[in-house]
Design a protein around this motif. Structure first.
Motif, PDB file in Angstrom:
ATOM      1  N   MET A   1       0.827  -1.197   0.000  1.00 14.30           N
ATOM      2  CA  MET A   1       0.000   0.000   0.000  1.00 14.30           C
ATOM      3  C   MET A   1       0.866   1.253   0.000  1.00 14.30           C
ATOM      4  SD  MET A   1      -3.079   1.200   0.168  1.00 14.30           S
ATOM      5  CE  MET A   1      -3.867   2.710   0.565  1.00 14.30           C
ATOM      6  N   GLY A   2       1.908   1.275   0.795  1.00 12.80           N
ATOM      7  CA  GLY A   2       2.738   2.459   0.910  1.00 12.80           C
ATOM      8  C   GLY A   2       3.490   2.773  -0.366  1.00 12.80           C
ATOM      9  N   VAL A   3       3.976   1.736  -1.058  1.00 11.76           N
ATOM     10  CA  VAL A   3       4.732   1.948  -2.292  1.00 11.76           C
ATOM     11  C   VAL A   3       3.810   2.473  -3.385  1.00 11.76           C
ATOM     12  CG1 VAL A   3       6.089   0.809  -4.082  1.00 11.76           C
ATOM     13  CG2 VAL A   3       6.443   0.211  -1.681  1.00 11.76           C
ATOM     14  N   LYS A   4       2.605   1.927  -3.474  1.00 17.28           N
ATOM     15  CA  LYS A   4       1.651   2.382  -4.486  1.00 17.28           C
ATOM     16  C   LYS A   4       1.266   3.844  -4.252  1.00 17.28           C
ATOM     17  CE  LYS A   4      -0.398  -2.114  -5.395  1.00 17.28           C
ATOM     18  NZ  LYS A   4      -1.615  -2.924  -5.337  1.00 17.28           N
ATOM     19  N   LEU A   5       1.095   4.197  -2.996  1.00 16.43           N
ATOM     20  CA  LEU A   5       0.758   5.574  -2.666  1.00 16.43           C
ATOM     21  C   LEU A   5       1.900   6.512  -3.042  1.00 16.43           C
ATOM     22  CD1 LEU A   5      -1.226   7.550  -1.382  1.00 16.43           C
ATOM     23  CD2 LEU A   5      -0.141   7.084   0.819  1.00 16.43           C
ATOM     24  N   GLU A   6       3.119   6.105  -2.762  1.00 11.47           N
ATOM     25  CA  GLU A   6       4.277   6.931  -3.107  1.00 11.47           C
ATOM     26  C   GLU A   6       4.427   7.072  -4.617  1.00 11.47           C
ATOM     27  OE1 GLU A   6       6.325   8.788  -1.224  1.00 11.47           O
ATOM     28  OE2 GLU A   6       5.011   8.260   0.444  1.00 11.47           O
ATOM     29  N   VAL A   7       4.171   6.003  -5.355  1.00 16.62           N
ATOM     30  CA  VAL A   7       4.242   6.066  -6.817  1.00 16.62           C
ATOM     31  C   VAL A   7       3.175   7.020  -7.344  1.00 16.62           C
ATOM     32  CG1 VAL A   7       3.905   4.736  -8.942  1.00 16.62           C
ATOM     33  CG2 VAL A   7       5.292   3.793  -7.086  1.00 16.62           C
ATOM     34  N   PHE A   8       1.972   6.939  -6.790  1.00 15.48           N
ATOM     35  CA  PHE A   8       0.899   7.847  -7.202  1.00 15.48           C
ATOM     36  C   PHE A   8       1.268   9.298  -6.902  1.00 15.48           C
ATOM     37  CE2 PHE A   8      -2.890  10.277  -5.943  1.00 15.48           C
ATOM     38  CZ  PHE A   8      -3.528  10.320  -7.175  1.00 15.48           C
ATOM     39  N   ARG A   9       1.764   9.552  -5.708  1.00 16.36           N
ATOM     40  CA  ARG A   9       2.140  10.914  -5.333  1.00 16.36           C
ATOM     41  C   ARG A   9       3.255  11.442  -6.231  1.00 16.36           C
ATOM     42  NH1 ARG A   9       3.543  10.991   0.780  1.00 16.36           N
ATOM     43  NH2 ARG A   9       4.343  13.014   0.149  1.00 16.36           N
ATOM     44  N   MET A  10       4.248  10.603  -6.505  1.00 11.80           N
ATOM     45  CA  MET A  10       5.365  11.030  -7.345  1.00 11.80           C
ATOM     46  C   MET A  10       4.891  11.316  -8.769  1.00 11.80           C
ATOM     47  SD  MET A  10       8.352  11.805  -6.994  1.00 11.80           S
ATOM     48  CE  MET A  10       9.884  12.053  -7.776  1.00 11.80           C
ATOM     49  N   SER A  11       4.011  10.481  -9.286  1.00 11.60           N
ATOM     50  CA  SER A  11       3.501  10.734 -10.638  1.00 11.60           C
ATOM     51  C   SER A  11       2.662  12.012 -10.656  1.00 11.60           C
ATOM     52  CB  SER A  11       2.691   9.543 -11.142  1.00 11.60           C
ATOM     53  OG  SER A  11       1.549   9.351 -10.339  1.00 11.60           O
ATOM     54  N   LEU A  12       1.912  12.271  -9.603  1.00 11.23           N
ATOM     55  CA  LEU A  12       1.135  13.500  -9.514  1.00 11.23           C
ATOM     56  C   LEU A  12       2.058  14.716  -9.434  1.00 11.23           C
ATOM     57  CD1 LEU A  12      -1.736  14.662  -9.279  1.00 11.23           C
ATOM     58  CD2 LEU A  12      -1.448  14.548  -6.800  1.00 11.23           C
ATOM     59  N   TYR A  13       3.110  14.621  -8.636  1.00 12.01           N
ATOM     60  CA  TYR A  13       4.063  15.726  -8.502  1.00 12.01           C
ATOM     61  C   TYR A  13       4.766  16.029  -9.822  1.00 12.01           C
ATOM     62  CZ  TYR A  13       3.663  15.349  -3.407  1.00 12.01           C
ATOM     63  OH  TYR A  13       3.206  15.328  -2.126  1.00 12.01           O
ATOM     64  N   LEU A  14       4.997  15.014 -10.625  1.00 11.31           N
ATOM     65  CA  LEU A  14       5.661  15.231 -11.911  1.00 11.31           C
ATOM     66  C   LEU A  14       4.683  15.651 -13.000  1.00 11.31           C
ATOM     67  CD1 LEU A  14       8.151  12.252 -11.939  1.00 11.31           C
ATOM     68  CD2 LEU A  14       8.662  14.652 -11.534  1.00 11.31           C
ATOM     69  N   THR A  15       3.477  15.127 -12.956  1.00 10.80           N
ATOM     70  CA  THR A  15       2.507  15.390 -14.016  1.00 10.80           C
ATOM     71  C   THR A  15       1.899  16.780 -13.906  1.00 10.80           C
ATOM     72  OG1 THR A  15       1.974  13.041 -14.000  1.00 10.80           O
ATOM     73  CG2 THR A  15       0.450  14.485 -15.142  1.00 10.80           C
ATOM     74  N   PHE A  16       1.568  17.215 -12.721  1.00 12.92           N
ATOM     75  CA  PHE A  16       0.881  18.494 -12.540  1.00 12.92           C
ATOM     76  C   PHE A  16       1.662  19.673 -13.125  1.00 12.92           C
ATOM     77  CE2 PHE A  16      -0.169  22.270 -10.020  1.00 12.92           C
ATOM     78  CZ  PHE A  16      -1.517  22.375 -10.339  1.00 12.92           C
ATOM     79  N   PRO A  17       2.943  19.864 -12.797  1.00 13.49           N
ATOM     80  CA  PRO A  17       3.655  21.007 -13.383  1.00 13.49           C
ATOM     81  C   PRO A  17       3.798  20.913 -14.900  1.00 13.49           C
ATOM     82  CG  PRO A  17       4.922  20.063 -11.579  1.00 13.49           C
ATOM     83  CD  PRO A  17       3.767  19.179 -11.812  1.00 13.49           C
ATOM     84  N   VAL A  18       3.985  19.705 -15.403  1.00 12.75           N
ATOM     85  CA  VAL A  18       4.128  19.542 -16.852  1.00 12.75           C
ATOM     86  C   VAL A  18       2.828  19.904 -17.553  1.00 12.75           C
ATOM     87  CG1 VAL A  18       4.519  17.858 -18.693  1.00 12.75           C
ATOM     88  CG2 VAL A  18       5.957  17.830 -16.649  1.00 12.75           C
TER      89      VAL A  18
END
Length: 76
Positions: A1-18
């Protein structure tokens, strides 16, 4: 659960500014929104308005010069 959440957060952090950068650099969006908004906030000056402002500046300068002249004459 924790790894999936971190992957989601990281993808959100990278996708939003782009995505925001991509949206804001669209030429149509810039023309439609930003330029129109600029014209609403700061409308173009009219010729009479510019001349009126210059006359007001001249009047203020003249009054200031007169006050300085009177102050100089009183102190002499």
């Amino acid at each position: 659960m924790g790894v999936k959440l971190e992957v989601f957060r990281m993808s959100l952090y990278l996708t939003f500014p782009v995505v925001m950068f991509w949206i804001s650099n669209q030429a149509e969006w810039f023309e439609d929104y930003v330029v129109q908004r600029k014209r609403e906030l700061w409308p173009r000056e009219k010729e009479g308005q510019r001349q009126e402002l210059e006359e007001f500046k001249q009047k203020i300068r003249k009054q200031k010069e007169e006050r300085l002249l009177q102050a100089a004459q009183q102190s002499s």
